[in-house]
Write an enzyme that holds these catalytic residues in place. Sequence first.
Site, short mmCIF file in Angstrom:
data_model
loop_
_atom_site.label_atom_id
_atom_site.label_comp_id
_atom_site.label_asym_id
_atom_site.label_seq_id
_atom_site.Cartn_x
_atom_site.Cartn_y
_atom_site.Cartn_z
N GLY A 164 -95.14 13.77 -74.53
CA GLY A 164 -95.61 14.80 -73.60
C GLY A 164 -96.78 15.60 -74.15
O GLY A 164 -97.74 15.91 -73.43
N CYS A 165 -96.72 15.92 -75.43
CA CYS A 165 -97.78 16.71 -76.06
C CYS A 165 -99.06 15.90 -76.18
O CYS A 165 -100.17 16.44 -76.02
CB CYS A 165 -97.32 17.23 -77.42
SG CYS A 165 -95.91 18.35 -77.28
N THR A 166 -98.92 14.61 -76.44
CA THR A 166 -100.10 13.75 -76.50
C THR A 166 -100.74 13.63 -75.11
O THR A 166 -101.96 13.73 -74.96
CB THR A 166 -99.73 12.36 -77.06
OG1 THR A 166 -99.23 12.53 -78.39
CG2 THR A 166 -100.92 11.42 -77.07
N ALA A 225 -102.56 16.95 -74.42
CA ALA A 225 -103.78 17.09 -75.22
C ALA A 225 -104.87 16.14 -74.72
O ALA A 225 -106.04 16.53 -74.63
CB ALA A 225 -103.47 16.81 -76.69
#
Length: 152
Positions: free
Chosen positions: A45-47, A50
């Site tokens: 999710g964070c990738t 970003a």
Amino acid sequence: MNKLKIGDVAPDFTTLDENGNTVSLSDYKDKKLILYFYPKDNTPGCTAEACSLRDGYDTLQEMGFHLLGVSPDSAVSHIRFKEKHRLPFQLIVDEDHQIATSYGVWGEKKFMGKTYMGILRTTFVINNGIIEKVFDKVNTKDHSSQIIDSYK
């Protein structure tokens, strides 16, 4: 936990970015800043979030925005994450959770029946030190459009 809302004064902070440079909210006085909090470098999710912000970065800059990512990861982790995904913006270190706590985004989370403390994925748009928008339901795959569309 005290969640910040539109119209609140953004809490000041001073920390280091991935390269050891000092970064403060006061560096963005009289500027528009997107301050996005994410749980962990190199997670799906964070990738996605970003990379969405990376892909919309030029448009966000044209709109006058500066961008900072915040997570509890170390500078070394941030460097690897930034290089791997060609992120054009700074990632700042919040290993002691002081920034996240001051913004009300360090809190209780649940995953697979376990409760733990972590970052509550949230993005703040700060204009001249005042919170202008808050995104607490972040669309990780299309977050840049989510921000851009809110200004149309």
